[in-house]
Each structure stands twice: as C-alpha cells, then as structure tokens.
Write a protein that holds these residues in place. Structure first.
Motif, PDB file in Angstrom:
ATOM      1  N   LYS A  96       6.683 -21.791   3.647  1.00  0.00           N
ATOM      2  CA  LYS A  96       8.115 -20.327   4.239  1.00  0.00           C
ATOM      3  C   LYS A  96       7.922 -19.834   6.239  1.00  0.00           C
ATOM      4  N   GLN A  97       9.201 -19.875   6.005  1.00  0.00           N
ATOM      5  CA  GLN A  97       9.141 -18.712   7.480  1.00  0.00           C
ATOM      6  C   GLN A  97       9.892 -17.406   6.924  1.00  0.00           C
ATOM      7  N   ILE A  98       8.996 -16.781   6.308  1.00  0.00           N
ATOM      8  CA  ILE A  98       9.740 -15.195   5.498  1.00  0.00           C
ATOM      9  C   ILE A  98       9.147 -14.615   6.050  1.00  0.00           C
ATOM     10  N   GLU A  99       9.941 -13.047   6.338  1.00  0.00           N
ATOM     11  CA  GLU A  99       8.900 -12.366   6.895  1.00  0.00           C
ATOM     12  C   GLU A  99       7.532 -11.696   6.173  1.00  0.00           C
ATOM     13  N   SER A 100       7.226 -11.519   4.592  1.00  0.00           N
ATOM     14  CA  SER A 100       5.947 -10.975   4.276  1.00  0.00           C
ATOM     15  C   SER A 100       4.966 -12.643   4.990  1.00  0.00           C
ATOM     16  N   ALA A 101       5.437 -13.787   4.729  1.00  0.00           N
ATOM     17  CA  ALA A 101       4.438 -15.026   5.571  1.00  0.00           C
ATOM     18  C   ALA A 101       3.988 -14.591   6.591  1.00  0.00           C
ATOM     19  N   VAL A 153       0.045 -20.690   5.540  1.00  0.00           N
ATOM     20  CA  VAL A 153      -0.728 -22.353   6.213  1.00  0.00           C
ATOM     21  C   VAL A 153      -0.403 -23.284   5.819  1.00  0.00           C
ATOM     22  N   GLY A 154       0.606 -24.086   6.436  1.00  0.00           N
ATOM     23  CA  GLY A 154       0.705 -25.492   5.985  1.00  0.00           C
ATOM     24  C   GLY A 154       0.141 -26.560   7.112  1.00  0.00           C
ATOM     25  N   ASN A 155       0.044 -26.565   7.438  1.00  0.00           N
ATOM     26  CA  ASN A 155       0.115 -27.200   8.796  1.00  0.00           C
ATOM     27  C   ASN A 155      -0.771 -26.791   9.938  1.00  0.00           C
TER      28      ASN A 155
END
Length: 188
Positions: A96-101, A153-155
C-alpha cells in the motif's frame, strides 16, 4: 522569482540560464566547484584559485557552510579495496502506498549501513535503493533476513551492477559566462 537570480552559464556544449539563490554569486560558484574537487585544499590555495585574499575566501566558505549550501565534508572510500565488491540496485514495491507504510519503509532503510542510496520513485516501483555488500551471500541475507521482513514490502526486484561506468559526487554547477570586453579592453 523573488529571491533568485539568473546566471548565464556556458560550457563546451551549450549555453543555459540557471536560477540560483541571490546569495550565490559567480565567486561562490568557483569556490564550490573547487571544494567539490578537493575538500582538503587549504584556504590559502582556495583563495588563490578563486582570486580572493584568504580572509574573504574563508568568510565565504563559512557563510556557505552556515547556510547549508556546503552540507558536510566526507572522505570517499574505494569499496573494492574494502571487499565490498557487489553493488545491487533493488526495486521495491509496497503493498500500500500510504504515508505510514512509506515512513516505515524509509525508516528501515535509514538504519541499514549497506543501503547507500534510496529514492521514492514514480513508475512501476515505489522505491529504488542501491546496496553495497561483500558477496552474493550477504545480498541474500539482506533480502531474506531483512528487506522481505519490512512490514508492507510487497515485491522485490534486484539488478546487479556489472561495471560502474560513471560515479560522480560533484554536482554539475553552472559556470559563469566570461565577461565580454569592448574593443578598448574595457569590460561590459
């Protein structure tokens, strides 16, 4: 733009206008260019190279340091002579491209000495990092034991650098155009 001045610059290839802060003048640019090539140069040698007396030269360097234009002085080491023979570019996509991530990932990267550079990117990957390790086994440990375990981390995609074609730490500073002279030898 308020606070910026335009300096006409030229080099062997083209002529461009760079917008620089008003506090940076052609003499400052000469100082910065010389310090980027050799930060260990003495103030006396630097002053001579930029056509100033030592005291005003030192005052300019101190101002550039205080303003943060000169961020720090470092020693560049040869990674091969230190056994760091593997340079790898790693593309990371987050779940997810959210600020916390994003913040969690960036904090994790800042804590790892083998991460030399890291960039938040546009395109297929969220981050591009460059790591330097002694061997493939160290790369495997970094990816398996650390990077893959960073939450979010997804990829992960890695590319080995086969050869360093160019590595430069000096920024491409504008070179002030030489002043033109009139027929009588007076400067314009």
């Amino acid at each position: 733009i308020p606070g910026l001045c335009s300096i006409i610059c030229c080099n062997a290839f083209n002529k461009r206008t760079f917008m620089l802060p008003e506090n940076i003048d052609p003499t400052d640019l000469r100082i910065l260019e010389r310090l980027q090539r050799d930060a260990r140069i003495s103030n006396v040698e630097l002053a001579e190279a930029v056509h100033l007396s030592p005291s005003p030269c030192l005052a300019r360097v101190r101002r550039l340091e205080a303003e943060g234009t000169i961020a720090r002085y470092v020693t560049l080491l040869d990674p091969l002579k230190l056994g760091l023979t593997v340079s790898v570019f790693v593309q990371v996509r987050l779940e997810k491209q959210i600020e916390s991530a994003l913040e969690r990932f960036e904090q994790a990267m800042r804590g790892r000495p083998e991460v030399m550079e890291g960039y938040l990117m546009t395109g297929d990957s969220d981050y591009l990092i460059r790591i330097v390790v002694p061997d493939v086994q160290a790369l495997e440990r970094f990816i398996v034991d650390f990077l893959s375990r960073v939450p979010g981390v997804g990829n992960i995609k890695s590319s080995f650098a086969l050869k360093q074609v160019k590595y430069q730490t000096a920024l491409p500073l504008p070179v002030p155009a030489p002043r033109r002279t009139t027929r009588k030898g007076h400067r314009k």
